[in-house]
Design an enzyme around this catalytic site. Structure first.
Site, mmCIF file in Angstrom:
data_model
loop_
_atom_site.group_PDB
_atom_site.id
_atom_site.type_symbol
_atom_site.label_atom_id
_atom_site.label_comp_id
_atom_site.label_asym_id
_atom_site.label_seq_id
_atom_site.Cartn_x
_atom_site.Cartn_y
_atom_site.Cartn_z
ATOM 1 N N LYS A 102 0.858 -1.201 0.000
ATOM 2 C CA LYS A 102 0.000 0.000 0.000
ATOM 3 C C LYS A 102 0.885 1.239 0.000
ATOM 4 O O LYS A 102 2.054 1.197 0.410
ATOM 5 C CB LYS A 102 -0.937 0.029 1.211
ATOM 6 C CG LYS A 102 -0.244 0.088 2.599
ATOM 7 C CD LYS A 102 0.124 1.479 3.097
ATOM 8 C CE LYS A 102 0.835 1.444 4.439
ATOM 9 N NZ LYS A 102 1.806 2.499 4.656
ATOM 10 N N ASP A 106 -2.071 -1.927 10.192
ATOM 11 C CA ASP A 106 -2.255 -1.884 8.735
ATOM 12 C C ASP A 106 -2.849 -3.169 8.180
ATOM 13 O O ASP A 106 -3.225 -3.219 7.002
ATOM 14 C CB ASP A 106 -0.895 -1.661 8.030
ATOM 15 C CG ASP A 106 -0.431 -0.208 8.087
ATOM 16 O OD1 ASP A 106 -1.260 0.667 8.402
ATOM 17 O OD2 ASP A 106 0.760 0.031 7.811
#
Ligand code: ATP
Length: 315
Positions: free
Chosen positions: A11, A141
């Site tokens: 990401k 995350d």
């Protein structure tokens, strides 16, 4: 023996704002997270012994119980001991393509893939929400990495609200191989330097998060307008990482001077830096020019793009 191969994308942070402290010692954050098509490959298979083991082709990644992929499998073994006894232990092979300690959630996405993979191997039938909740107990995350795409993340980063997905915005990504920034160091330093500006009141924290939800960058994402998104990129951690890492600052400045670049920013706690561009051709041109300007073999450069998914089953 049962086996699955999973694709685990990295990401980037299109937005990262630190808004306050939390009683658990973490920070209150508002982030916009975006999956990209730079990915690790995870093979996961059952083994007869009731053990978890991990292999990885990257010298900076531990092949022991500290590996986040291994910790994810151990969490599943602890949560579902009957499935461990029925199906056997888990052997995990991580093929690393995502730069390590780069602000790209490399470890987190590996853990997310293992949660998804063990669910399949052990026929657990967990929902995505259940997998995300398990992931949140291991790392902030991880929940985002499970479903991926584009999302606003609040609290520690584990509370997710999906945004319209962004496909095909091209990205040039740069990272010095030997340069690592510890996420813990970046947040600790930020607290030392800027903690006095934190929002203390719970209502004001919620109002700040809501302001990002209804703010300019989200509007630009809704309109899928890459130019506007690029103009609204933001990362508070640049305030501590750029002054202490001149090489990262130099990359950031070099990207900013390229005519094709719509906007540039450090991802997460760095030290990777990305630039948004309109087309693959432009991305290749920027990559080539940056390579010519910094002919250092330690500098890794990637052309990648935004994608609309998280963990995928390859086979
Ligand atoms: P984030 O963006 O979530 O803060 P990051 O991209 O900055 O993460 P990682 O690549 O996850 O950082 O690596 C952070 C540390 O975790 C490294 O020092 C690495 O050795 C360790 N680590 C443990 N397991 C893994 C894994 N499966 N993949 C990568 N790093 C791992």
């Amino acid at each position: 023996m049962r086996s699955y191969t999973l694709i685990a994308p990295a990401k980037i942070n299109l937005y990262l704002e630190i808004i306050g402290d939390r009683p658990d010692g973490y920070h209150e954050l508002v982030m916009i997270l975006q999956s990209i098509n730079l990915a690790d490959k995870i093979n996961i298979r059952t083994i007869s012994d009731e053990i978890i083991r991990v292999h990885c082709n990257h010298p900076q990644v531990p092949a022991d119980k500290t590996n986040l992929a291994c910790r994810a499998a151990e969490l599943m073994a602890k949560q579902f001991p009957e499935a461990l006894a029925k199906y056997g232990g888990v052997d995990i092979t991580v093929e690393k393509n995502i730069p390590v300690a780069a602000g790209l959630a490399g470890g987190s996405t590996n853990a997310a893939a293992v949660l998804v993979g063990v669910d399949l191997l052990w026929n657990l039938g967990l929902t995505q929400t259940e997998i995300e909740e398990l992931g949140a107990s291991l790392g902030s995350d991880i929940p985002f990495c499970v479903g991926g795409g584009t999302a606003i993340a609040t609290s520690r980063g584990e509370q997710l609200a999906p945004l319209p997905s962004l496909d095909h915005i091209y990205i040039v990504l740069a990272k010095y191989r030997s340069l690592e920034v510890s996420t813990a160091w970046a947040y600790k330093t930020y607290r030392q330097e800027f903690g006095s500006t934190y929002i203390r009141n719970t209502e004001d924290l919620a109002a700040r998060a809501a302001a990002v939800h209804s703010g300019e960058i989200v509007k630009a994402i809704v309109h899928k307008n890459a130019t506007e998104i690029a103009q609204k990129l933001h990362n508070d951690l640049e305030r501590v990482v750029l002054p202490t890492h001149p090489q990262v600052m130099q990359l950031r400045e070099l990207f900013a001077t390229q005519p094709e670049v719509l906007g540039t920013m450090m991802s997460g706690s760095g030290p990777s830096v990305f630039a948004l561009v309109e087309s693959e051709q432009q991305a290749q041109a920027v990559k080539q020019r940056v390579r010519e300007a910094i002919p250092d073999e330690d500098l890794e450069l990637f052309v990648t793009r935004t994608i609309t998914h998280g963990i995928q089953i390859a086979s």
